[in-house]
Scaffold this active site. Structure first.
Site, PDB file in Angstrom:
ATOM      1  N   ASP A 140      -9.924  -4.929  -4.603  1.00 38.22           N
ATOM      2  CA  ASP A 140      -9.387  -3.887  -3.710  1.00 38.22           C
ATOM      3  C   ASP A 140     -10.339  -2.688  -3.707  1.00 38.22           C
ATOM      4  O   ASP A 140     -10.535  -2.032  -4.727  1.00 38.22           O
ATOM      5  CB  ASP A 140      -8.005  -3.457  -4.205  1.00 38.22           C
ATOM      6  CG  ASP A 140      -7.260  -2.583  -3.201  1.00 38.22           C
ATOM      7  OD1 ASP A 140      -7.925  -1.890  -2.409  1.00 38.22           O
ATOM      8  OD2 ASP A 140      -6.015  -2.604  -3.230  1.00 38.22           O
ATOM      9  N   HIS A 199      -7.578  -5.465  -0.568  1.00 35.51           N
ATOM     10  CA  HIS A 199      -6.472  -4.527  -0.420  1.00 35.51           C
ATOM     11  C   HIS A 199      -5.324  -5.079   0.411  1.00 35.51           C
ATOM     12  O   HIS A 199      -4.158  -4.927   0.039  1.00 35.51           O
ATOM     13  CB  HIS A 199      -6.970  -3.218   0.192  1.00 35.51           C
ATOM     14  CG  HIS A 199      -5.889  -2.185   0.331  1.00 35.51           C
ATOM     15  ND1 HIS A 199      -5.225  -1.657  -0.763  1.00 35.51           N
ATOM     16  CD2 HIS A 199      -5.318  -1.602   1.435  1.00 35.51           C
ATOM     17  CE1 HIS A 199      -4.321  -0.787  -0.347  1.00 35.51           C
ATOM     18  NE2 HIS A 199      -4.343  -0.751   0.969  1.00 35.51           N
ATOM     19  N   SER A 219       0.834  -1.206   0.000  1.00 34.11           N
ATOM     20  CA  SER A 219       0.000   0.000   0.000  1.00 34.11           C
ATOM     21  C   SER A 219       0.873   1.262   0.000  1.00 34.11           C
ATOM     22  O   SER A 219       1.604   1.505  -0.942  1.00 34.11           O
ATOM     23  CB  SER A 219      -0.953  -0.033   1.196  1.00 34.11           C
ATOM     24  OG  SER A 219      -1.933   0.970   1.093  1.00 34.11           O
TER      25      SER A 219
END
Length: 330
Positions: A276, A306, A179
């Site tokens: 996601d 995610h 991320s």
């Protein structure tokens, strides 16, 4: 498959077992009364049940249940103590480091996350099994590192990543960025091309904080500016929101990377889940387009979300790192 139920269902039976173990392993344990040991057994039962419910196997539960004889919870392990990278003019960073062969692996965690997540621990176990160096750490203001998260910026977290590369690693490194960590790994590859041998992005969120904010209605952006804080809804913590300082958003605009070609020439692997809901998989496509390297692969997981924390997701991440280690070692 063995049962997870502890043998001996009453505190009295557990206490007798504890007393037997004390007598066998600690002669001084003779002074403990059965009532005292019964109370300890009760506490151990509570710790074991709570650890199983929360899937968190901390050191207290491990010590207590090992003494009583409960089975260890599958897929869990004790958390070990961490070291600190001391920096005179910046907050000290908490980290774990394995010594080993190159290329080493460095894990960069996500936004307001820490180094104790499933992906980081799984990668550490893999590197240990094959004898390669590994580092995981907490950014300033996060996890066990020093610093106030309200004063953090993307630029400061970038400095943390570079400090870890400079001070804690030797030789070529594979950066695995999750991320926000995927955004920071791109900055590190540009700043330290001689050190970064390959990149693995896991739901890499390059520029996403800025681009998401820019898409908000004008009224909401004015409100955020006045309050100095952006409450971002999330499913990833108990509060249900991330509190993002407005100053962090402003400063992050100086670190956007998808507006021009990225002078990154090393191998790049971008893993993203199609499901996601936080960072769309198209972000990985944009990163691939901007990176000048031709050795770029995009891997989409049809059922991936995610955090990419399911067993099969983590296997894919490890296999990807394994392939890169083999490629870089030949």
């Amino acid at each position: 498959m063995r049962s997870l139920k502890p043998t001996g269902s009453t505190h009295h039976q557990l206490a007798r077992r504890m007393r037997t173990r004390f007598l066998a392993e600690r002669p001084e344990g003779k002074g403990r009364s059965l009532a005292c040991l019964r109370a300890m057994a009760g506490a151990a039962r509570v710790l074991w049940r709570e650890s199983r419910r929360r899937r968190c196997w901390g050191p207290e539960a491990a010590r207590a249940t090992a003494l009583v004889g409960f089975p260890q919870l599958p897929g869990c392990r004790q958390k070990s103590s961490h070291s600190f990278l001391s920096r005179p003019d910046n907050p000290n960073l908490a980290y774990h480091k394995l010594k080993g062969k190159n290329p080493g692996v460095v894990f960069l965690s996500g936004f307001l996350s820490n180094m104790n997540g499933n992906k980081a621990l799984a990668l550490e176990d893999y590197c240990k099994s094959v004898g390669h160096a590994f580092v995981r750490f907490d950014y300033r203001g996060c996890g066990s590192s020093e610093g106030d998260v309200k004063e953090c910026t993307l630029g400061k977290w970038r400095k943390d990543v570079l400090a870890v590369l400079d001070e804690l690693t030797q030789g070529p490194q594979i950066l695995v960025g999750s991320s926000l960590g995927g955004w920071l790994m791109l900055h590190a590859a540009i700043a330290r091309p001689e050190k970064v041998a390959a990149l693995v992005g896991v739901a890499a969120a390059a520029d996403y904080l800025v681009s998401t904010y820019q898409q908000l209605p004008v009224e909401l952006k004015k409100e955020i500016e006045e309050k100095g804080e952006w409450k971002v809804p999330t499913k990833h913590n108990e509060e249900g929101v991330y509190s993002v300082p407005y100053g962090l958003i402003q400063e992050a605009e100086n670190h956007c990377v998808l507006t021009s070609p990225l002078p990154i020439k090393c191998p790049v692997r971008l893993i993203h889940g199609i499901k996601d809901e936080d960072v769309p998989w198209e972000t990985s496509m944009k990163i691939a387009e901007r990176v000048v390297s031709t050795d770029v692969d995009i891997i989409l997981r049809k059922a991936g979300h995610h955090r990419m924390k399911e067993k099969e997701d983590i296997k894919l991440i490890i296999y990807t790192v394994e392939d890169l280690i083999e490629e870089l070692s030949t």
